[in-house]
Design an enzyme around this catalytic site. Sequence first.
Site, PDB file in Angstrom:
ATOM      1  N   ALA A  48       0.835  -1.212   0.000  1.00 53.30           N
ATOM      2  CA  ALA A  48       0.000   0.000   0.000  1.00 53.30           C
ATOM      3  C   ALA A  48       0.862   1.251   0.000  1.00 53.30           C
ATOM      4  CB  ALA A  48      -0.933  -0.021   1.210  1.00 53.30           C
ATOM      5  N   TYR A 159      -8.450 -13.062   1.702  1.00 51.73           N
ATOM      6  CA  TYR A 159      -9.341 -12.647   0.607  1.00 51.73           C
ATOM      7  C   TYR A 159     -10.784 -13.143   0.800  1.00 51.73           C
ATOM      8  CZ  TYR A 159      -5.226 -11.372  -2.269  1.00 51.73           C
ATOM      9  OH  TYR A 159      -4.079 -10.821  -2.771  1.00 51.73           O
ATOM     10  N   GLY A 219       1.595  -4.318 -16.388  1.00 52.41           N
ATOM     11  CA  GLY A 219       1.473  -2.856 -16.501  1.00 52.41           C
ATOM     12  C   GLY A 219       2.783  -2.202 -16.906  1.00 52.41           C
ATOM     13  N   LYS A 220       3.830  -2.982 -17.071  1.00 51.98           N
ATOM     14  CA  LYS A 220       5.128  -2.379 -17.418  1.00 51.98           C
ATOM     15  C   LYS A 220       5.146  -2.004 -18.905  1.00 51.98           C
ATOM     16  CE  LYS A 220       7.768  -4.618 -13.740  1.00 51.98           C
ATOM     17  NZ  LYS A 220       8.257  -3.523 -12.907  1.00 51.98           N
ATOM     18  N   HIS A 278       4.539 -13.389 -12.833  1.00 44.92           N
ATOM     19  CA  HIS A 278       5.129 -12.321 -13.655  1.00 44.92           C
ATOM     20  C   HIS A 278       5.807 -12.872 -14.920  1.00 44.92           C
ATOM     21  CE1 HIS A 278       4.187  -9.944 -10.270  1.00 44.92           C
ATOM     22  NE2 HIS A 278       5.313 -10.041  -9.605  1.00 44.92           N
ATOM     23  N   LYS A 364      16.760 -13.905  -6.312  1.00 53.90           N
ATOM     24  CA  LYS A 364      16.989 -12.798  -5.377  1.00 53.90           C
ATOM     25  C   LYS A 364      18.449 -12.822  -4.947  1.00 53.90           C
ATOM     26  CE  LYS A 364      12.376 -11.909  -3.876  1.00 53.90           C
ATOM     27  NZ  LYS A 364      12.146 -10.478  -3.934  1.00 53.90           N
ATOM     28  N   ARG A 398      14.636  -5.121 -22.816  1.00 47.11           N
ATOM     29  CA  ARG A 398      14.980  -4.821 -21.422  1.00 47.11           C
ATOM     30  C   ARG A 398      13.744  -4.193 -20.767  1.00 47.11           C
ATOM     31  NH1 ARG A 398      19.376  -2.922 -18.046  1.00 47.11           N
ATOM     32  NH2 ARG A 398      20.763  -4.212 -19.277  1.00 47.11           N
ATOM     33  N   LYS A 408      21.292  -7.526 -31.260  1.00 47.14           N
ATOM     34  CA  LYS A 408      22.726  -7.782 -31.434  1.00 47.14           C
ATOM     35  C   LYS A 408      22.916  -8.361 -32.828  1.00 47.14           C
ATOM     36  CE  LYS A 408      24.501 -10.028 -27.910  1.00 47.14           C
ATOM     37  NZ  LYS A 408      24.537 -10.831 -26.641  1.00 47.14           N
ATOM     38  N   ARG A 492      25.963 -14.841  -9.764  1.00 43.37           N
ATOM     39  CA  ARG A 492      24.999 -15.114 -10.843  1.00 43.37           C
ATOM     40  C   ARG A 492      23.989 -16.191 -10.450  1.00 43.37           C
ATOM     41  NH1 ARG A 492      25.428 -14.194 -16.095  1.00 43.37           N
ATOM     42  NH2 ARG A 492      24.756 -16.285 -16.669  1.00 43.37           N
TER      43      ARG A 492
HETATM   44  N1  LIG Z   1       5.019  -5.725  -1.034  1.00 40.41           N
HETATM   45  C1  LIG Z   1       5.257  -5.907  -2.353  1.00 40.41           C
HETATM   46  O1  LIG Z   1       6.241  -5.413  -2.919  1.00 40.41           O
HETATM   47  C2  LIG Z   1       4.318  -6.719  -3.178  1.00 40.41           C
HETATM   48  C3  LIG Z   1       3.238  -7.358  -2.604  1.00 40.41           C
HETATM   49  N2  LIG Z   1       2.365  -8.057  -3.382  1.00 40.41           N
HETATM   50  C4  LIG Z   1       1.195  -8.700  -2.804  1.00 40.41           C
HETATM   51  O2  LIG Z   1       0.365  -7.720  -2.190  1.00 40.41           O
HETATM   52  C5  LIG Z   1      -0.270  -8.233  -1.048  1.00 40.41           C
HETATM   53  C6  LIG Z   1       0.090  -7.372   0.150  1.00 40.41           C
HETATM   54  O3  LIG Z   1       1.501  -7.397   0.306  1.00 40.41           O
HETATM   55  P1  LIG Z   1       2.262  -6.588   1.439  1.00 40.41           P
HETATM   56  O4  LIG Z   1       1.726  -5.222   1.570  1.00 40.41           O
HETATM   57  O5  LIG Z   1       3.698  -6.784   1.195  1.00 40.41           O
HETATM   58  O6  LIG Z   1       1.867  -7.421   2.725  1.00 40.41           O
HETATM   59  P2  LIG Z   1       1.977  -7.040   4.256  1.00 40.41           P
HETATM   60  O7  LIG Z   1       2.565  -8.198   4.945  1.00 40.41           O
HETATM   61  O8  LIG Z   1       2.606  -5.709   4.445  1.00 40.41           O
HETATM   62  O9  LIG Z   1       0.437  -7.010   4.657  1.00 40.41           O
HETATM   63  C7  LIG Z   1      -0.453  -5.942   4.368  1.00 40.41           C
HETATM   64  C8  LIG Z   1      -1.325  -5.696   5.572  1.00 40.41           C
HETATM   65  O10 LIG Z   1      -2.148  -6.831   5.791  1.00 40.41           O
HETATM   66  C9  LIG Z   1      -2.329  -7.061   7.172  1.00 40.41           C
HETATM   67  N3  LIG Z   1      -1.864  -8.410   7.457  1.00 40.41           N
HETATM   68  C10 LIG Z   1      -0.612  -8.906   7.381  1.00 40.41           C
HETATM   69  N4  LIG Z   1      -0.592 -10.207   7.684  1.00 40.41           N
HETATM   70  C11 LIG Z   1      -1.844 -10.553   7.956  1.00 40.41           C
HETATM   71  C12 LIG Z   1      -2.473 -11.761   8.329  1.00 40.41           C
HETATM   72  N5  LIG Z   1      -1.779 -12.893   8.479  1.00 40.41           N
HETATM   73  N6  LIG Z   1      -3.801 -11.766   8.527  1.00 40.41           N
HETATM   74  C13 LIG Z   1      -4.513 -10.634   8.357  1.00 40.41           C
HETATM   75  N7  LIG Z   1      -3.960  -9.466   8.010  1.00 40.41           N
HETATM   76  C14 LIG Z   1      -2.662  -9.426   7.796  1.00 40.41           C
HETATM   77  C15 LIG Z   1      -1.498  -6.023   7.909  1.00 40.41           C
HETATM   78  O11 LIG Z   1      -2.367  -4.955   8.277  1.00 40.41           O
HETATM   79  P3  LIG Z   1      -3.056  -4.820   9.713  1.00 40.41           P
HETATM   80  O12 LIG Z   1      -2.330  -5.685  10.657  1.00 40.41           O
HETATM   81  O13 LIG Z   1      -2.942  -3.360  10.007  1.00 40.41           O
HETATM   82  O14 LIG Z   1      -4.435  -5.243   9.450  1.00 40.41           O
HETATM   83  C16 LIG Z   1      -0.537  -5.526   6.858  1.00 40.41           C
HETATM   84  O15 LIG Z   1      -0.184  -4.184   7.062  1.00 40.41           O
HETATM   85  C17 LIG Z   1       0.196  -9.679  -0.922  1.00 40.41           C
HETATM   86  O16 LIG Z   1      -0.718 -10.488  -1.566  1.00 40.41           O
HETATM   87  C18 LIG Z   1       1.527  -9.676  -1.691  1.00 40.41           C
HETATM   88  O17 LIG Z   1       1.833 -10.926  -2.193  1.00 40.41           O
HETATM   89  C19 LIG Z   1       2.515  -8.132  -4.729  1.00 40.41           C
HETATM   90  C20 LIG Z   1       3.564  -7.511  -5.347  1.00 40.41           C
HETATM   91  C21 LIG Z   1       4.579  -6.801  -4.631  1.00 40.41           C
HETATM   92  O1  LIG Z   2       5.682  -9.260  -7.026  1.00 40.35           O
HETATM   93  C1  LIG Z   2       6.812  -9.042  -6.672  1.00 40.35           C
HETATM   94  O2  LIG Z   2       7.570  -8.211  -7.411  1.00 40.35           O
HETATM   95  C2  LIG Z   2       8.707  -7.585  -6.856  1.00 40.35           C
HETATM   96  C3  LIG Z   2       9.521  -7.067  -8.032  1.00 40.35           C
HETATM   97  O3  LIG Z   2       8.770  -6.123  -8.756  1.00 40.35           O
HETATM   98  P1  LIG Z   2       9.533  -5.105  -9.713  1.00 40.35           P
HETATM   99  O4  LIG Z   2       8.449  -4.380 -10.386  1.00 40.35           O
HETATM  100  O5  LIG Z   2      10.385  -4.247  -8.840  1.00 40.35           O
HETATM  101  O6  LIG Z   2      10.357  -5.914 -10.642  1.00 40.35           O
HETATM  102  C4  LIG Z   2       9.514  -8.528  -6.010  1.00 40.35           C
HETATM  103  O7  LIG Z   2      10.536  -7.821  -5.347  1.00 40.35           O
HETATM  104  C5  LIG Z   2       8.625  -9.197  -4.986  1.00 40.35           C
HETATM  105  O8  LIG Z   2       9.350 -10.214  -4.301  1.00 40.35           O
HETATM  106  C6  LIG Z   2       7.434  -9.841  -5.626  1.00 40.35           C
HETATM  107  O9  LIG Z   2       6.495 -10.228  -4.617  1.00 40.35           O
END
Ligand SMILES: NC(=O)C1=CN([C@@H]2O[C@H](COP(=O)(O)OP(=O)(O)OC[C@H]3O[C@@H](n4cnc5c(N)ncnc54)[C@H](OP(=O)(O)O)[C@@H]3O)[C@@H](O)[C@H]2O)C=CC1
Ligand SMILES: O=C1O[C@H](COP(=O)(O)O)[C@@H](O)[C@H](O)[C@H]1O
Length: 519
Positions: A48, A159, A219-220, A278, A364, A398, A408, A492
């Site tokens: 978020a 969800y 979306g890229k 992805h 990673k 890229r 190339k 690598r």
């Molecule tokens: N972070 C990233 O870069 C990316 C994340 N995603 C996806 O987006 C989604 C959110 O990711 P992200 O923001 O990193 O996740 P977080 O772990 O930061 O969780 C988001 C919020 O969900 C609540 N939460 C966390 N764990 C639980 C739980 N076990 N049960 C209920 N609520 C929970 C917490 O809010 P609170 O406790 O305040 O309710 C937390 O702030 C995931 O599906 C992730 O795979 C996809 C691409 C990239």
């Molecule tokens: O979904 C995810 O993507 C990021 C990488 O996204 P990018 O746009 O920066 O390439 C990755 O770091 C993360 O582990 C994964 O959950």
Amino acid sequence: MSTPSSRNSSFNGNNFRSESFSSERDLDSVLETGCLSVVVLGASGDLAKKKTFPALFNLFRQGFLQSNEVHIFGYARTKMSDDDLRERIHGYLSHGKGDEEMESLTNFLQLIKYVSGSYDSEDGFRLLDKEISEHELVRKSHPGTSRRLFYLALPPSVYPSVCKMIRSYCMNQSDLSGWTRIVVEKPFGKDLASSEELSSQLAELFNEEQLYRIDHYLGKELVQNLLVLRFANRFFVPLWNRDNIDNVQIVFREDFGTEGRGGYFDEYGIIRDIIQNHLLQVFCLVAMEKPVSLKPEHIRDEKVKVLQSVMPIAPEEVVLGQYDGYRDDPTVPDGSSTPTFATVVLRIHNERWEGVPFILKAGKALNSRKAEVRVQFKDVPGDIFRSKKHGRNEFVIRLQPSEAMYMKLTVKKPGLQMSTILSELDLSYGQRYQDVKIPEAYERLILDTIRGDQQHFVRRDELRAAWEIFTPLLHKIDNGELPPISYKPGSRGPAEADELLARAGYVQTHGYIWIPPSL
Ligand SMILES: NC(=O)C1=CN([C@@H]2O[C@H](COP(=O)(O)OP(=O)(O)OC[C@H]3O[C@@H](n4cnc5c(N)ncnc54)[C@H](OP(=O)(O)O)[C@@H]3O)[C@@H](O)[C@H]2O)C=CC1
Ligand SMILES: O=C1O[C@H](COP(=O)(O)O)[C@@H](O)[C@H](O)[C@H]1O
């Protein structure tokens, strides 16, 4: 200044939807008007603050979200005030220092309201609905014409309950021209069975048109360019097949580890985190047949077909790795065998691609951060220049960073002698499109959800086909049958992955490095 929505106030929901597949879908031509509530669930989280709110801010700055129509709600369990949330995201909203920019930032932050509640309780969602309805009332929205977008920036485990709550307490009350849409993040399930279960649970609550399964790689900019490249250029049309292409690599590298997300990552691993979604989406766009039109359903039909043509993955065409130090993260179990690196060869059983390996690689804590598609062509038959020694023709797209595409190719070395060198035809976006700011993936996709365009979102059958490919392999990994090889952070990845690459037919070019041109 005329803004996108002020220029197009005559569009109603139906016009807008039927137009949305047009190849002329200019960003500023199809916005609906009316009260819009964007609800970010999981507003306290990582995604978020880093992606969702910044994308909303960028849309706001560019006039795609209007202060007289939109309100943004954050929802999570964490107790905090509106100002606390604003404070938390403020640093992630990039903006200039000018008066206008600062004003825009202030105006955006003022649109944000925070509601605290749990993900399975009536109270929280009733309160959320009350807040949304009040906002709709203030905006004098006619009942049923409002638009409600729920963005689930949450772990997938919640969800079902969140969707149940939205369905029970937070829906737009009528289906006049308004709507309720749900955006869900990946990973969508852990394998075929769990994904199907989740899909069925959600399908009982919302229809497919209301569900937006986001994969931000779609979306890229350069991912969106793939279909244009392939199907709008006569250069590529006759070459894009097994007669000319030897192998294709789709690569994702990060030069950092799991960084505070170890707990989440360990449950999923690199295949579920990156490859099954992805990279597989990119794979579809590289390998699919030409769609009948640009209608979202036509494009997604072709993606499903190519996914269904993928043969079972052979365990000998998989290399897994885990970087040294991964288990030092306190949120990762001591004995974890979760892969942080994987190379997987996919083979397609169809007329176009029989025999061509598609090598999907993600890792990673490697030596660089980049994502690219690398299409390697076969050697020239009857080579009179002995150009083979330089390396093969490659077309590289890229995706990030420094968006570019380059070919190339062998040319005559400038000078008196008749000798050849490897060079490139280069389209580097930073140089060619100097005045264009490439939008963030999330910005574009959130705009699509508001416009009701599902082209860049994953359909249920597409998701099923994707899990069908990877589930047998994932079960083997989960059962400990394919332990990862350790590798040094900053390397690598395991040497075995390069050996697999060579076995698959990839010929590495030595002594040539593409350097992104500087301005
Ligand atoms: N972070 C990233 O870069 C990316 C994340 N995603 C996806 O987006 C989604 C959110 O990711 P992200 O923001 O990193 O996740 P977080 O772990 O930061 O969780 C988001 C919020 O969900 C609540 N939460 C966390 N764990 C639980 C739980 N076990 N049960 C209920 N609520 C929970 C917490 O809010 P609170 O406790 O305040 O309710 C937390 O702030 C995931 O599906 C992730 O795979 C996809 C691409 C990239
Ligand atoms: O979904 C995810 O993507 C990021 C990488 O996204 P990018 O746009 O920066 O390439 C990755 O770091 C993360 O582990 C994964 O959950």
